[in-house]
Design a protein around this motif. Sequence first.
Motif, PDB file in Angstrom:
ATOM      1  N   GLU A  70       0.815  -1.213   0.000  1.00 25.63           N
ATOM      2  CA  GLU A  70       0.000   0.000   0.000  1.00 25.63           C
ATOM      3  C   GLU A  70       0.848   1.262   0.000  1.00 25.63           C
ATOM      4  N   VAL A  71       1.987   1.235   0.687  1.00 25.42           N
ATOM      5  CA  VAL A  71       2.854   2.417   0.663  1.00 25.42           C
ATOM      6  C   VAL A  71       3.495   2.569  -0.712  1.00 25.42           C
ATOM      7  N   GLY A  72       3.714   1.441  -1.407  1.00 30.28           N
ATOM      8  CA  GLY A  72       4.195   1.502  -2.787  1.00 30.28           C
ATOM      9  C   GLY A  72       3.159   2.102  -3.713  1.00 30.28           C
ATOM     10  N   ARG A  73       1.895   1.739  -3.487  1.00 33.33           N
ATOM     11  CA  ARG A  73       0.811   2.313  -4.297  1.00 33.33           C
ATOM     12  C   ARG A  73       0.663   3.808  -4.004  1.00 33.33           C
ATOM     13  N   GLN A  74       0.842   4.179  -2.766  1.00 35.77           N
ATOM     14  CA  GLN A  74       0.822   5.604  -2.414  1.00 35.77           C
ATOM     15  C   GLN A  74       1.904   6.359  -3.180  1.00 35.77           C
TER      16      GLN A  74
ATOM     17  N   ALA B   4      -2.158   3.206   4.292  1.00 39.59           N
ATOM     18  CA  ALA B   4      -0.826   2.745   4.717  1.00 39.59           C
ATOM     19  C   ALA B   4      -0.567   3.117   6.174  1.00 39.59           C
ATOM     20  N   SER B   5      -1.022   4.307   6.565  1.00 33.81           N
ATOM     21  CA  SER B   5      -0.834   4.738   7.951  1.00 33.81           C
ATOM     22  C   SER B   5      -1.629   3.859   8.912  1.00 33.81           C
ATOM     23  N   ASN B   6      -2.846   3.502   8.514  1.00 36.96           N
ATOM     24  CA  ASN B   6      -3.672   2.631   9.365  1.00 36.96           C
ATOM     25  C   ASN B   6      -3.029   1.254   9.530  1.00 36.96           C
ATOM     26  N   ILE B   7      -2.503   0.729   8.426  1.00 37.75           N
ATOM     27  CA  ILE B   7      -1.840  -0.577   8.509  1.00 37.75           C
ATOM     28  C   ILE B   7      -0.591  -0.478   9.380  1.00 37.75           C
TER      29      ILE B   7
END
Length: 570
Positions: free
Chosen positions: A85-89, A518-521
């Motif tokens: 998800e951070v990669g998608r961000q 990403a922050s929630n994860i």
Amino acid sequence: MSLMSSLYIGVSGLRTSQNSLNTTAHNLANVGTTGYVRQQVVQSDSRYIKWGVTHLSTLQSGLGVDIETVRQVRDVFLDKAYRQEVGRQGFYEVQYEAVQEVESMYGELEGVAFQNSMSDLWTSLQELSKTPSLIETRSTVVQNAESFLERAEAIQDQLKKYQINLNTQIQDKVDRVNEIADEIYNLNNKISRYESNGLEHANDLRDERNNLLDELGQIISITYKEDSNGVVTVNAEGVPLVTESNTFEMGTAKVSDSSDLLKPVWTDFNNADVFNLENEATSKNDTDVGSLKGLLVCRGDDTANYTDMLLSQDEYNSTINTSVIMTVQAQFDQLIHGVVTAINDILCPNKEITLADGTKMTVLDEENAPAGMDSNHTMGEALFERKSMERYETVNVMVKVVDPITGAVTSEPKTVKKYNAEDKDNNYSLYTLGELEINKDIKSNYSLIPISSNAGTGDVDQKVAEALVTKWKEPFATISPNTLTKNNFSDYYTSFIGELATRGEELNSISTNQATLASNIDDQRQQVAGVSSDEELTNLIKFQHAYNASSRYINVIDEMLEHIISTLGR
């Protein structure tokens, strides 16, 4: 069980409690360390001595407690989810930053909007249609046309420079990928050696490696797995990056021999492309991951112009529309091409003639073309010129002549001004940004602007004057092959800026949502892996009591031994 064995039990309790206290202290010391994962001592029973077996149970006594392992408390599934998800961000974030950069070039928010240059040119054309004989009015038209062109050229030049400057970011990210790969490989070796005895766990080194995997996941799409020796192998975009015995380097190469743009390649795999950009980037297919890929997508692989707007809808969407910069280049160039050719075609109208051999030729329509106000009543002087190609060249041809009465076909020689048509395969022939300039002859002699009647009377050609005004308000093109509504010049620019802003808002919305996800994860990861000072202080008290209990147990055994020995000595 002997009393000596009982002493060993007490010692095992002391040793285990001491190690647990050390681990707890280590956790507390790193309570604010980014990326640190709390460690936990897992205790287990030591060996048992078997005394016998009954019909109910085995008779045995234990020899104390051992430390089974000092483990990291983390959730591997949350790690994988976070890195994706951070990669998608990162993929959408870099594109949004590019849109912001492009928007600033048009000055819509800084008060120096390109729209002002368009308005000034339009106003001067209106004034020219009212008082075409005034040199002041003509000079204003030329000056505003030059200002319009200079501003447009400056923006397009900025776009090209920004496109090339993205090479620096791409190269930096490629270099960082290689650095991370080397660091992971070195950490693999250290961890493997450290844990080879089967007793120790290199948890701090694992923290370093996991932090590197987090960073790598933001740059490029990765998959990874850890073997029984603690070695992590990493694949990037489906290609091995780190293996048990090697790292595979990523490099950069030119997109083409004639281009200054760079693309990532696998230098260890015959310079194969790292990314297949022909596949659409979607969340459904997990192909929209990594800031490096986001940079390539938003930059594009070429410089676009108005001819790209003539592509089919499918071709446009697959080659131009995916790139923020190429889309802006093509749409903006179409606007400039539309304005330039519209004004030129009014001042220098063309027609098609049939030559004696039956072929067609486009030439200046001298019968209907307006003339200049100069003494020679010059025709064919366009306001905008191509730097490397004249609009017309004078040629002698044999034209086909049909007798209106008998219908007999003959041919006769004629001198015409042949129009040098635009060829999409020859950039020098295009009325495109980078190849445009104001007619040098008109700049030196404003009377050459052809807006007078070609009859030589000096009167204004009213049709031409009206056409300069009405043409600006007529629809000339759609904003893209995906729309059907044609816009006039002013509405086109408004739609163009609006579409750019909408695209930026969409990218910002996606990147913001991804950042939140990403922050929630990561918060969930921290709930599992993060150090809680309250919990660790509780553990500190617990292990302190355990240590004290083991000490008191040893004291009791010691007193018992002393009593037995002293009794035997009497």
